[in-house]
Scaffold this motif. Structure first.
Motif, mmCIF file in Angstrom:
data_model
loop_
_atom_site.group_PDB
_atom_site.id
_atom_site.type_symbol
_atom_site.label_atom_id
_atom_site.label_comp_id
_atom_site.label_asym_id
_atom_site.label_seq_id
_atom_site.Cartn_x
_atom_site.Cartn_y
_atom_site.Cartn_z
ATOM 1 N N GLN A 1 0.832 -1.207 0.000
ATOM 2 C CA GLN A 1 0.000 0.000 0.000
ATOM 3 C C GLN A 1 0.868 1.259 0.000
ATOM 4 O O GLN A 1 0.560 2.231 -0.705
ATOM 5 C CB GLN A 1 -0.916 -0.002 1.229
ATOM 6 C CG GLN A 1 -1.822 1.219 1.326
ATOM 7 C CD GLN A 1 -2.820 1.274 0.197
ATOM 8 O OE1 GLN A 1 -3.669 0.406 0.076
ATOM 9 N NE2 GLN A 1 -2.742 2.309 -0.636
ATOM 10 N N ASP A 2 1.949 1.257 0.769
ATOM 11 C CA ASP A 2 2.860 2.412 0.776
ATOM 12 C C ASP A 2 3.402 2.683 -0.628
ATOM 13 O O ASP A 2 3.474 3.827 -1.079
ATOM 14 C CB ASP A 2 4.023 2.160 1.743
ATOM 15 C CG ASP A 2 3.590 2.184 3.205
ATOM 16 O OD1 ASP A 2 2.489 2.695 3.491
ATOM 17 O OD2 ASP A 2 4.359 1.678 4.040
ATOM 18 N N ASN A 3 3.803 1.625 -1.316
ATOM 19 C CA ASN A 3 4.332 1.776 -2.666
ATOM 20 C C ASN A 3 3.285 2.337 -3.621
ATOM 21 O O ASN A 3 3.574 3.217 -4.440
ATOM 22 C CB ASN A 3 4.835 0.428 -3.194
ATOM 23 C CG ASN A 3 6.345 0.296 -3.114
ATOM 24 O OD1 ASN A 3 7.045 1.225 -2.720
ATOM 25 N ND2 ASN A 3 6.838 -0.867 -3.473
ATOM 26 N N LEU A 4 2.067 1.810 -3.532
ATOM 27 C CA LEU A 4 1.007 2.259 -4.432
ATOM 28 C C LEU A 4 0.612 3.705 -4.143
ATOM 29 O O LEU A 4 0.314 4.472 -5.061
ATOM 30 C CB LEU A 4 -0.203 1.338 -4.308
ATOM 31 C CG LEU A 4 0.020 -0.102 -4.776
ATOM 32 C CD1 LEU A 4 -1.189 -0.961 -4.464
ATOM 33 C CD2 LEU A 4 0.331 -0.142 -6.270
ATOM 34 N N THR A 5 0.614 4.080 -2.865
ATOM 35 C CA THR A 5 0.293 5.460 -2.500
ATOM 36 C C THR A 5 1.349 6.414 -3.033
ATOM 37 O O THR A 5 1.039 7.524 -3.499
ATOM 38 C CB THR A 5 0.180 5.594 -0.976
ATOM 39 O OG1 THR A 5 -0.866 4.734 -0.497
ATOM 40 C CG2 THR A 5 -0.150 7.025 -0.567
ATOM 41 N N ALA A 6 2.603 5.989 -2.989
ATOM 42 C CA ALA A 6 3.699 6.835 -3.458
ATOM 43 C C ALA A 6 3.802 6.874 -4.985
ATOM 44 O O ALA A 6 4.462 7.758 -5.536
ATOM 45 C CB ALA A 6 5.018 6.349 -2.868
ATOM 46 N N ASN A 7 3.148 5.924 -5.654
ATOM 47 C CA ASN A 7 3.237 5.835 -7.117
ATOM 48 C C ASN A 7 1.845 5.656 -7.717
ATOM 49 O O ASN A 7 1.524 4.613 -8.309
ATOM 50 C CB ASN A 7 4.123 4.652 -7.519
ATOM 51 C CG ASN A 7 5.547 4.796 -7.038
ATOM 52 O OD1 ASN A 7 6.371 5.428 -7.689
ATOM 53 N ND2 ASN A 7 5.850 4.203 -5.874
ATOM 54 N N PRO A 8 0.995 6.665 -7.574
ATOM 55 C CA PRO A 8 -0.402 6.497 -7.986
ATOM 56 C C PRO A 8 -0.599 6.306 -9.485
ATOM 57 O O PRO A 8 -1.633 5.778 -9.902
ATOM 58 C CB PRO A 8 -1.063 7.800 -7.513
ATOM 59 C CG PRO A 8 0.049 8.795 -7.450
ATOM 60 C CD PRO A 8 1.253 8.017 -7.019
ATOM 61 N N GLY A 9 0.364 6.696 -10.281
ATOM 62 C CA GLY A 9 0.198 6.587 -11.731
ATOM 63 C C GLY A 9 0.756 5.321 -12.338
ATOM 64 O O GLY A 9 0.642 5.107 -13.556
#
Length: 344
Positions: free
Chosen positions: A303-311
């Motif tokens: 989730q941290d990774n996805l939040t930091a890389n929304p695109g």
């Protein structure tokens, strides 16, 4: 929002009120004078204090700030030295207790129908035993559904308990049945991993002989995943083998959204062997709890990774089909709710 979610285990709502956020709604749960579960908005109409910081007195919820007593309908009932008739009400949510859980309907109360609760064969049947727990996980609930609908990760995250290389090698089949997504994997003539060796021993069966193993993951709205799992001594029919040569269970997963980046994970296992053995229930719960705790760090870091890389676009492989179908079902039902009609 217009559906039933597991909000708490029955034993969580006892003498004191319980505060919990479900689908972005802050709720307080308590028991009335008849011991029935009640769910209200966790907001005192006097000064906005959380009602969950209060107490339950004679089946009535009393705010811990100034003593305002609430009725089960969300209206103020009394307050020391004050007339409360004109106080604004707070939300009252439909709540039902069944199968050892308290279920809540966060949407339109007029649409809440207890008849639409899932029918769980293991929930109140004497031939079944259930044990489980609860984790609060800081990731979107869809990531947990993805995790449970693709068990390939067991080989890597759970290598010392339920994982084995044959999971990677076995073909995966995914299908849709109405609003359910089902993913199946069958493995033949393999060695049982440590967790299932224990289950075989506990069922009085040899744990050092080849077995057939199965995993049938079934997603149903809004966010439940039931997984039929088990092993049988090889050559007796696998999934359809008689009870005398297998150890089989249902992994129970109720995944209740808290926010866009967190959820409540009610996990457990229902089994149909030695249902009266409380010690076995405890041992399975301990082992299963360790297994599921291994997923937590991976999901939260994901989730941290996805939040930091929304695109960033993510790959969709054949092993992801169950999770992809589950997401499509969720998205369609959300669209239907938003437009008030058929969004198929």
């Amino acid at each position: 929002m217009n559906t039933w979610y597991v909000a708490a285990r029955s034993d969580e709502v006892a003498a004191a009120p319980l505060g919990r956020t479900i689908c972005g709604e802050r709720m307080v749960f308590y028991r009335d004078q008849d011991h029935r579960a009640v769910a209200l908005e966790d907001f005192c109409p006097h000064r906005g204090a959380p009602l969950s910081l209060g107490k339950v007195s004679d089946g009535k919820l009393v705010c811990g700030y100034h003593g305002l007593t609430m009725g089960c309908d969300g209206r103020a009932a009394s307050m020391p030295g004050q007339r409360v008739r004109g106080f604004p009400p707070v939300k009252a949510y439909p709540a039902v207790e069944r199968y050892g859980f308290i279920w809540v309907w966060p949407g339109d109360p007029a649409q809440a129908d207890p008849a639409t609760l899932p029918n769980l064969i293991w929930g109140d049947h004497p031939d079944w035993a259930y044990g489980g727990g609860l984790y609060h996980i800081k990731c979107n609930f869809r990531l947990m559904i993805d995790n449970l609908m693709d068990l390939t990760h067991e080989t890597y995250i759970h290598a010392d308990s339920i994982g084995q290389k044959e999971i990677d090698e076995a073909p995966v089949a995914t299908r849709l049945e109405d609003d359910e997504a089902i993913t199946e994997r069958y493995m033949s003539d393999i060695q049982a991993p440590p967790f299932w060796q224990m289950a075989l021993r506990e069922n009085g069966l040899a744990d050092d002989v080849p077995v057939d193993r199965w995993q049938i993951c079934r997603f149903s709205p809004p966010s439940h995943v039931m997984i039929e799992v088990g092993v049988a001594h090889a050559g007796h029919g696998g999934y359809n083998a008689p009870d005398g040569v297998k150890a089989a269970s249902i992994v129970v997963d109720f995944i209740t959204p808290e926010s866009e980046t967190s959820h409540w994970y009610f996990w457990g296992m229902a089994r149909r062997f030695k249902p009266d053995d409380a010690g076995l229930t405890d041992r399975i719960r301990e082992g299963q709890g360790k297994i599921f705790s291994e997923d937590m760090e991976m999901l939260e870091r994901q989730q941290d990774n996805l939040t930091a890389n929304p695109g960033r676009n993510l790959l969709k492989l054949n092993i992801d089909a169950g999770g992809v179908h589950a997401r499509r079902i969720i998205d369609r039902l959300i669209r239907m709710e938003l437009v008030g009609g058929d969004a198929a």
